[in-house]
Enzyme design. Structure first.
Site, mmCIF file in Angstrom:
data_model
loop_
_atom_site.group_PDB
_atom_site.id
_atom_site.type_symbol
_atom_site.label_atom_id
_atom_site.label_comp_id
_atom_site.label_asym_id
_atom_site.label_seq_id
_atom_site.Cartn_x
_atom_site.Cartn_y
_atom_site.Cartn_z
ATOM 1 N N GLU A 158 117.423 -21.138 31.212
ATOM 2 C CA GLU A 158 115.823 -21.403 31.902
ATOM 3 C C GLU A 158 117.000 -22.202 33.499
ATOM 4 O OE1 GLU A 158 113.786 -24.758 30.129
ATOM 5 O OE2 GLU A 158 112.474 -23.571 29.145
ATOM 6 N N GLU A 173 111.412 -18.212 23.463
ATOM 7 C CA GLU A 173 110.895 -19.477 23.869
ATOM 8 C C GLU A 173 109.110 -19.796 24.236
ATOM 9 O OE1 GLU A 173 113.094 -22.936 25.750
ATOM 10 O OE2 GLU A 173 114.384 -21.978 25.779
#
Ligand code: BG6
Length: 472
Positions: A173, A373
Site C-alpha cells: 500500500e 487484500e
C-alpha cells in the site's frame, strides 16, 4: 477464471508473527506502535517504553503456531498464502553487511511447510515493518541511503528463496502515505516522522521517489535471479466517486483519484505522469531525482499490480455538503455515499467498486492484476464456542461475485484473490484484536490476554466450499 487461479488468504509478518525479539530479530517500526481504537489513534513512541502496551510484540504468535495455522489454511483448500518477510528478522538493524541466518531459516521452514500442502507463497518485501534503527539513523525513506539497504535485503531473500517463492511485491500500500493528516501512514510506509511545520507533501513525494527507484531496481534484479519471478507493486485501491454529476465534483474526484493512481502509474508505466510534473512545478518542488533514477524506473516496470480493496469513497466540491472529516483516501472533502452501508469502523461497503477498480486498472495498465487484500473487519460474537459470521460471508460473496464478473464478462486478467486477515490478525490501523477479519478466530483480546487458541468460524466452511467449487 484461470485454471491456476490463486485462491487464498493474506496477512503481514508484523500483524501475526509476534516473537519480536526472538531468533535475533531487531526492532521494527511496528514494535514502537501502541494500541489504539477507532476513536483514539495509535501512538508512535521513541523506542519501546516501559508501561506501554505494544500489540504487535506478540501478534497472534504465528511464529510458534505457523504449522498448525498452515494446516488450517490447507484444510480450506488455499492455493496461495500471502505474507511478508519481516525485514528486521533478516537485517535486525537494517544496515548490516551479512544477514541473520536464524531469520532466514524461519522463512525457509515456513515456505517448506506451505509447499508441503501445495500452497504457493505470495511475498511482500516491505509491509509496514522496516527496521526501527533505520528510522533513527537516516530518517527512513527521507534518505537516498535507504535504496541500498532495501536492495540488499531484497537481493538476500530473493536469492535465498528463488526456488521457493515465485510471486513478490515490493512495498505494501505504497500510496497510503498520501494521507498526510495522520502521522501513522508516513511512518508505516516510509519510517518518516514529520517535523513541525514541514511540507509533508514534498517529503512524501521525495520518499516515494526513492521507493520507486528501489522497487524498479528490485524488479530488474529479481528477473536476473530467476526469470520466472512475478514481481508486482502493491497499492491500496480506493476509487473516488463524484458525489454528484456536477462537473466540479467530477473534476475533484478525478484529481483525488490520481493521488492513488499516481503510484501504480509510475510502477506500471515506468515514468512520471504529466499531471504530477505540473503539480511539482506549481508547488515549486525541486526533488532529488537524477537521470539515472529515471532510467532505472523506466527499466523496472512491474509484472503485475497487486492491490487491496476494502471501500470506495465519495467526494464533493460543494461546501454545503457535509464532509466526513475522515482522512481515508479522498482527504477532507470525503462525504458519505448515501447508496452504501458502512462497517462499524466507517468503511463504505461497495462490492461493485471492486469490479469498477479492476476495470479501471486493467484499462489503464493492461498487465495482470492480483486482489491481494479484501476483507471484512468486524467484532465477532462467540456463541457456545462458535462464531456465526454471516455478515462476513455476505461481504465476501458479494465482492467475489463482482470480481468474477470483471473477469468473465469484462475480460480482466486476474491472477488471484487473497482474503485479508484469513486468521484474525492485530489490526494495523487501530492495533485492536476486536476488529477481526479471519476465517479462523484467535482467542486474544485487545489487552493481549487470552489462550491464543484457534477456532474455525462459519466463514471457514463457506470459503472451503467456495474454493472447492471454483477450482473444478
Ligand atoms: C491494509 C493493510 O491497510 O488493510 C493491512 O495492508 C491492514 O496491513 C488492512 O491490516 C486492514 O486494515 P486494519 O486497519 O483494519 O487492520
Amino acid at each position: 477464471m484461470r485454471k491456476d487461479f490463486l485462491w487464498g488468504g493474506a496477512v503481514a509478518a508484523h500483524q501475526v508473527e509476534g516473537a519480536y525479539q526472538t531468533g535475533g530479530k531487531g526492532l521494527s517500526i511496528a514494535d514502537v506502535m501502541t494500541a489504539g481504537s477507532r476513536e483514539q489513534a495509535r501512538r508512535i513512541t521513541a523506542g519501546v517504553l516501559e508501561g506501554e502496551y505494544y500489540p504487535n510484540h506478540e501478534g497472534i504468535r504465528f511464529y510458534e503456531h505457523y504449522k498448525e495455522d498452515i494446516r488450517l489454511f490447507a484444510e480450506m483448500g488455499f492455493k496461495c498464502f500471502r505474507t511478508s518477510i519481516a525485514w528486521s528478522r533478516i537485517f535486525p538493524q537494517g544496515d548490516e553487511e551479512t544477514p541473520n541466518e536464524e531469520g532466514l531459516r524461519f522463512y525457509d521452514d515456513l515456505f517448506d511447510e506451505l509447499h508441503k500442502y501445495q500452497i504457493e507463497p505470495v511475498i511482500t518485501l516491505s509491509h509496514f515493518e522496516m527496521p526501527y534503527e533505520l528510522v533513527k539513523k537516516c530518517g527512513g525513506w527521507r534518505s537516498r541511503e535507504m535504496i541500498g539497504h532495501f536492495i540488499r535485503f531484497a537481493q538476500t531473500v530473493m536469492e535465498r528463496y528463488k526456488e521457493k517463492v515465485k510471486y513478490w511485491m515490493t512495498f505494501n500500500e505504497i500510496n497510503n502515505q498520501m494521507i498526510l493528516t495522520n502521522n501513522i501512514y508516513a511512518f508505516t510506509n516510509s519510517g518518516i516522522l514529520f517535523e513541525e511545520g514541514e511540507d509533508r507533501l514534498k517529503t512524501v513525494y521525495q520518499a516515494a521517489h526513492y521507493e520507486f527507484v528501489a522497487s524498479a531496481e528490485v524488479v530488474r534484479m529479481g528477473h536476473e535471479i530467476n526469470p520466472d519471478f512475478m514481481i508486482g507493486c502493491m497499492v491500496a485501491a480506493t476509487p473516488v466517486y463524484a458525489y454528484s454529476c456536477h462537473p466540479d465534483d467530477v473534476l475533484l474526484a478525478q484529481r483525488e483519484d490520481r493521488k492513488n493512481l499516481f503510484f501504480a502509474d509510475v510502477h506500471a508505466r515506468g515514468h512520471y505522469p504529466a499531471y504530477v510534473k505540473k503539480e511539482w512545478e506549481r508547488l515549486g518542488y525541486q526533488l532529488d531525482i537524477t537521470k539515472e533514477d529515471l532510467e532505472i524506473i523506466r527499466k523496472g516496470c512491474v509484472d503485475y499490480i497487486g492491490f487491496s480493496y476494502y471501500l470506495s469513497s465519495a467526494i464533493s466540491a460543494d461546501p454545503k455538503v457535509k464532509k466526513l472529516g475522515d482522512d481515508l483516501a479522498a482527504g477532507t472533502d470525503t462525504v458519505e455515499n448515501p447508496y452504501l452501508p458502512m462497517t462499524p469502523w466507517g468503511w463504505a461497503i461497495d462490492p461493485k467498486g471492486l469490479r469498477y477498480i479492476l476495470n479501471q486498472y486493467y484499462d489503464r495498465y493492461e498487465v495482470p492484476l492480483f486482489v491481494v487484500e479484501n476483507g471484512f473487519g468486524f467484532e465477532d460474537v462467540m456463541e457456545d464456542g462458535q462464531i456465526h459470521d454471516q455478515n462476513r460471508i455476505e461481504y465476501l460473496s458479494d465482492h467475489i461475485r463482482e470480481m468474477v464478473k470483471a473477469v468473465e464478462e469484462d475480460g480482466v486478467d486476474l491472477l488471484g484473490y487473497t482474503v485479508w486477515g484469513c486468521i484474525d490478525p492485530v489490526s494495523f490501523g487501530t492495533g485492536e484484536m476486536r476488529k477481526r477479519y479471519g476465517f479462523i478466530y484467535v482467542d486474544k483480546k485487545d489487552d493481549g490476554s487470552g489462550t491464543y487458541e484457534r477456532i474455525r468460524k462459519d466463514s471457514f466452511y463457506w470459503y472451503q466450499e467456495l474454493i472447492n467449487k471454483m477450482s473444478k
